[in-house]
Design a protein around this motif. Structure first.
Motif, PDB file in Angstrom:
ATOM      1  N   TRP A  43       0.828  -1.213   0.000  1.00 43.33           N
ATOM      2  CA  TRP A  43       0.000   0.000   0.000  1.00 43.33           C
ATOM      3  C   TRP A  43       0.869   1.273   0.000  1.00 43.33           C
ATOM      4  O   TRP A  43       0.549   2.255  -0.670  1.00 43.33           O
ATOM      5  N   TRP A 100       4.663   4.895  -3.088  1.00 44.79           N
ATOM      6  CA  TRP A 100       4.588   6.357  -2.937  1.00 44.79           C
ATOM      7  C   TRP A 100       5.714   6.921  -2.079  1.00 44.79           C
ATOM      8  O   TRP A 100       5.750   8.113  -1.823  1.00 44.79           O
ATOM      9  N   TYR A 125       2.042  12.509   4.086  1.00 42.67           N
ATOM     10  CA  TYR A 125       1.118  11.762   4.950  1.00 42.67           C
ATOM     11  C   TYR A 125       0.925  10.350   4.435  1.00 42.67           C
ATOM     12  O   TYR A 125       1.134  10.063   3.250  1.00 42.67           O
ATOM     13  N   VAL A 183      -1.612   6.582   5.695  1.00 38.17           N
ATOM     14  CA  VAL A 183      -2.511   5.974   6.670  1.00 38.17           C
ATOM     15  C   VAL A 183      -2.641   4.478   6.379  1.00 38.17           C
ATOM     16  O   VAL A 183      -2.459   4.041   5.243  1.00 38.17           O
ATOM     17  N   ALA A 222      -8.495   3.382   5.364  1.00 33.34           N
ATOM     18  CA  ALA A 222      -8.515   4.293   4.207  1.00 33.34           C
ATOM     19  C   ALA A 222      -9.954   4.534   3.748  1.00 33.34           C
ATOM     20  O   ALA A 222     -10.831   3.693   3.944  1.00 33.34           O
ATOM     21  N   GLY A 223     -10.163   5.701   3.141  1.00 34.39           N
ATOM     22  CA  GLY A 223     -11.460   6.000   2.543  1.00 34.39           C
ATOM     23  C   GLY A 223     -12.490   6.518   3.528  1.00 34.39           C
ATOM     24  O   GLY A 223     -13.650   6.716   3.172  1.00 34.39           O
ATOM     25  N   ARG A 224     -12.052   6.780   4.775  1.00 29.69           N
ATOM     26  CA  ARG A 224     -12.990   7.291   5.781  1.00 29.69           C
ATOM     27  C   ARG A 224     -12.709   8.740   6.140  1.00 29.69           C
ATOM     28  O   ARG A 224     -13.181   9.232   7.161  1.00 29.69           O
ATOM     29  N   GLY A 225     -11.885   9.395   5.340  1.00 27.41           N
ATOM     30  CA  GLY A 225     -11.617  10.808   5.605  1.00 27.41           C
ATOM     31  C   GLY A 225     -10.651  11.060   6.757  1.00 27.41           C
ATOM     32  O   GLY A 225     -10.569  12.180   7.272  1.00 27.41           O
ATOM     33  N   VAL A 226      -9.881  10.030   7.131  1.00 26.02           N
ATOM     34  CA  VAL A 226      -8.952  10.205   8.259  1.00 26.02           C
ATOM     35  C   VAL A 226      -7.869  11.233   7.916  1.00 26.02           C
ATOM     36  O   VAL A 226      -7.619  12.170   8.688  1.00 26.02           O
ATOM     37  N   VAL A 227      -7.219  11.063   6.767  1.00 30.07           N
ATOM     38  CA  VAL A 227      -6.131  11.996   6.437  1.00 30.07           C
ATOM     39  C   VAL A 227      -6.670  13.405   6.145  1.00 30.07           C
ATOM     40  O   VAL A 227      -6.082  14.383   6.623  1.00 30.07           O
ATOM     41  N   PRO A 228      -7.772  13.561   5.404  1.00 30.67           N
ATOM     42  CA  PRO A 228      -8.288  14.929   5.262  1.00 30.67           C
ATOM     43  C   PRO A 228      -8.540  15.616   6.610  1.00 30.67           C
ATOM     44  O   PRO A 228      -8.194  16.790   6.793  1.00 30.67           O
ATOM     45  N   ASN A 273      -1.202   9.002  -8.248  1.00 31.64           N
ATOM     46  CA  ASN A 273      -1.725   8.744  -6.906  1.00 31.64           C
ATOM     47  C   ASN A 273      -3.117   9.360  -6.745  1.00 31.64           C
ATOM     48  O   ASN A 273      -3.308  10.420  -6.148  1.00 31.64           O
ATOM     49  N   ALA A 328      -5.712   8.660  -4.939  1.00 31.58           N
ATOM     50  CA  ALA A 328      -6.258   8.891  -3.594  1.00 31.58           C
ATOM     51  C   ALA A 328      -5.668  10.167  -2.989  1.00 31.58           C
ATOM     52  O   ALA A 328      -6.386  10.978  -2.381  1.00 31.58           O
ATOM     53  N   SER A 329      -4.376  10.366  -3.172  1.00 27.45           N
ATOM     54  CA  SER A 329      -3.746  11.560  -2.592  1.00 27.45           C
ATOM     55  C   SER A 329      -4.184  12.833  -3.348  1.00 27.45           C
ATOM     56  O   SER A 329      -4.345  13.894  -2.737  1.00 27.45           O
ATOM     57  N   ARG A 337      -7.099  13.246  -4.515  1.00 26.31           N
ATOM     58  CA  ARG A 337      -8.420  13.549  -3.938  1.00 26.31           C
ATOM     59  C   ARG A 337      -8.255  14.323  -2.627  1.00 26.31           C
ATOM     60  O   ARG A 337      -8.993  15.257  -2.347  1.00 26.31           O
ATOM     61  N   LYS A 378      -9.769  17.970  -1.961  1.00 25.63           N
ATOM     62  CA  LYS A 378     -10.798  18.170  -0.922  1.00 25.63           C
ATOM     63  C   LYS A 378     -10.427  19.301   0.024  1.00 25.63           C
ATOM     64  O   LYS A 378     -11.287  19.978   0.556  1.00 25.63           O
TER      65      LYS A 378
HETATM   66  C1  LIG Z   1      -3.572   9.085   0.118  1.00 26.03           C
HETATM   67  C2  LIG Z   1      -4.098   8.635   1.476  1.00 26.03           C
HETATM   68  C3  LIG Z   1      -3.232   9.254   2.555  1.00 26.03           C
HETATM   69  C4  LIG Z   1      -5.556   9.118   1.631  1.00 26.03           C
HETATM   70  O1  LIG Z   1      -5.974   8.948   2.988  1.00 26.03           O
HETATM   71  P1  LIG Z   1      -7.516   8.656   3.365  1.00 26.03           P
HETATM   72  O2  LIG Z   1      -7.646   8.914   4.821  1.00 26.03           O
HETATM   73  O3  LIG Z   1      -7.898   7.321   2.870  1.00 26.03           O
HETATM   74  O4  LIG Z   1      -8.289   9.794   2.516  1.00 26.03           O
HETATM   75  P2  LIG Z   1      -9.824   9.785   2.053  1.00 26.03           P
HETATM   76  O5  LIG Z   1     -10.650   9.019   3.034  1.00 26.03           O
HETATM   77  O6  LIG Z   1     -10.155  11.182   1.761  1.00 26.03           O
HETATM   78  O7  LIG Z   1      -9.821   8.947   0.688  1.00 26.03           O
HETATM   79  C5  LIG Z   1      -9.184   9.513  -0.454  1.00 26.03           C
HETATM   80  C6  LIG Z   1      -9.572   8.710  -1.693  1.00 26.03           C
HETATM   81  O8  LIG Z   1      -9.098   7.367  -1.558  1.00 26.03           O
HETATM   82  C7  LIG Z   1      -9.964   6.489  -2.339  1.00 26.03           C
HETATM   83  N1  LIG Z   1     -10.492   5.436  -1.464  1.00 26.03           N
HETATM   84  C8  LIG Z   1     -11.683   5.376  -0.843  1.00 26.03           C
HETATM   85  N2  LIG Z   1     -11.792   4.244  -0.132  1.00 26.03           N
HETATM   86  C9  LIG Z   1     -10.649   3.574  -0.302  1.00 26.03           C
HETATM   87  C10 LIG Z   1     -10.171   2.330   0.181  1.00 26.03           C
HETATM   88  N3  LIG Z   1     -10.878   1.559   0.983  1.00 26.03           N
HETATM   89  N4  LIG Z   1      -8.933   1.952  -0.210  1.00 26.03           N
HETATM   90  C11 LIG Z   1      -8.216   2.728  -1.002  1.00 26.03           C
HETATM   91  N5  LIG Z   1      -8.605   3.938  -1.466  1.00 26.03           N
HETATM   92  C12 LIG Z   1      -9.817   4.340  -1.138  1.00 26.03           C
HETATM   93  C13 LIG Z   1     -11.076   7.358  -2.860  1.00 26.03           C
HETATM   94  O9  LIG Z   1     -10.722   7.779  -4.157  1.00 26.03           O
HETATM   95  C14 LIG Z   1     -11.036   8.538  -1.916  1.00 26.03           C
HETATM   96  O10 LIG Z   1     -11.573   9.698  -2.478  1.00 26.03           O
HETATM   97  P3  LIG Z   1     -13.148  10.023  -2.295  1.00 26.03           P
HETATM   98  O11 LIG Z   1     -13.339  10.318  -0.839  1.00 26.03           O
HETATM   99  O12 LIG Z   1     -13.381  11.179  -3.171  1.00 26.03           O
HETATM  100  O13 LIG Z   1     -13.914   8.790  -2.676  1.00 26.03           O
HETATM  101  C15 LIG Z   1      -4.073   7.069   1.593  1.00 26.03           C
HETATM  102  O14 LIG Z   1      -4.716   6.543   0.458  1.00 26.03           O
HETATM  103  C16 LIG Z   1      -2.662   6.494   1.717  1.00 26.03           C
HETATM  104  O15 LIG Z   1      -2.086   6.438   2.819  1.00 26.03           O
HETATM  105  N6  LIG Z   1      -2.092   6.059   0.560  1.00 26.03           N
HETATM  106  C17 LIG Z   1      -0.753   5.471   0.556  1.00 26.03           C
HETATM  107  C18 LIG Z   1       0.352   6.483   0.908  1.00 26.03           C
HETATM  108  C19 LIG Z   1       0.259   7.744   0.077  1.00 26.03           C
HETATM  109  O16 LIG Z   1      -0.137   7.730  -1.066  1.00 26.03           O
HETATM  110  N7  LIG Z   1       0.629   8.891   0.692  1.00 26.03           N
HETATM  111  C20 LIG Z   1       0.588  10.184   0.014  1.00 26.03           C
HETATM  112  C21 LIG Z   1       1.765  10.405  -0.846  1.00 26.03           C
HETATM  113  S1  LIG Z   1       1.647  11.980  -1.708  1.00 26.03           S
END
Ligand SMILES: CC(C)(COP(=O)(O)OP(=O)(O)OC[C@H]1O[C@@H](n2cnc3c(N)ncnc32)[C@H](O)[C@@H]1OP(=O)(O)O)[C@@H](O)C(=O)NCCC(=O)NCCS
Length: 205
Positions: free
Chosen positions: A38, A42, A111, A113, A118-124, A151, A153-154, A156, A160
């Motif tokens: 995961w 990145w 950042y 997580v 993931a996907g629960r808005g923790v990082v936002p 990337n 997810a990042s 997004r 946001k």
């Molecule tokens: C990028 C990251 C930090 C986002 O954290 P998060 O707390 O999951 O953020 P969000 O809940 O806002 O989700 C962001 C997006 O992830 C995607 N997502 C949703 N559920 C997910 C899941 N279960 N698994 C993976 N991605 C998912 C969606 O596109 C979501 O966007 P949306 O809310 O518009 O649907 C996380 O995906 C992560 O740790 N990724 C690996 C490390 C990384 O990429 N770090 C950043 C480097 S720049």
């Protein structure tokens, strides 16, 4: 030496950001090791460093060394290194680094997580807490976030939070054995006058 706004704990809706501590080592190593697939795409490493296994790069001993460096940098005001907990359990980290004062008064943020939350808005949420603190007590004007175009997810997350895309950083970080382009985003103190967390919570669903 003490730095403005450090140390601090910030929390909203079960998500807390706080300084990492020595007893987080086992939890940090467990979550990082379990999330290799995961996180690895990145995360960069110095190209001069010999490649080593993910487990070796994420051992409790590496955590201890990282914590010593982070504490020194935080005391000097160059970094704000937070762990992220969800309902009290360590799930990730968010680091404001490269804090530079003077006419720039800026920094960049990174950042990650646990995929399990993931996907629960923790990082936002964590990022909004950190940004409001950075623009408030820490006194920064600009926080940058640099994200690989792949990337989704990042991307997004920064969108946001209202970060503005400013350009392309060519071959910016050495990740997965190659120099990788990044898109550069920034948020400025004046971009969210009512607060970044407030604006995030008020977004239309
Ligand atoms: C990028 C990251 C930090 C986002 O954290 P998060 O707390 O999951 O953020 P969000 O809940 O806002 O989700 C962001 C997006 O992830 C995607 N997502 C949703 N559920 C997910 C899941 N279960 N698994 C993976 N991605 C998912 C969606 O596109 C979501 O966007 P949306 O809310 O518009 O649907 C996380 O995906 C992560 O740790 N990724 C690996 C490390 C990384 O990429 N770090 C950043 C480097 S720049």
């Amino acid at each position: 030496m003490s730095a403005p706004g450090w140390p601090v704990r910030l929390a909203h809706a079960g998500v807390e950001v706080r300084p990492l501590r020595a007893r987080d080592g086992a939890a940090w190593s467990e979550v990082r090791t379990r999330n290799e697939r995961w996180l690895a795409p990145w995360e960069g490493r110095p190209p001069s460093q010999r490649p080593s296994s993910w487990a070796a790069r994420n051992s409790p001993a590496v955590f201890a060394a990282m914590l010593r460096t982070q504490r020194r940098e935080a005391r000097a005001g160059r970094m704000l290194p937070f762990g992220i907990t969800v309902d009290g359990r360590l799930r990730g980290a968010i680091t404001v680094a490269g804090v530079t004062r003077g006419a720039y008064d800026g920094a960049h943020v990174g950042y990650w997580v646990d995929a399990a939350v993931a996907g629960r808005g923790v990082v936002p949420t964590a990022l909004a807490l950190v940004l409001d603190h950075a623009f408030g007590p820490v006194g920064l004007h600009r926080v940058e976030a640099n994200v690989r175009p792949e990337n989704a997810a990042s991307l997004r997350v920064v969108r946001k939070l209202g970060f503005v895309e400013e350009g392309l950083l060519r071959r910016y970080l050495f990740i997965d054995e190659a120099w990788r382009d990044h898109l550069s985003f920034a948020l400025l103190a004046e971009d969210a006058p009512g607060g970044v967390l407030r604006r995030l919570l008020d977004r239309p669903a």
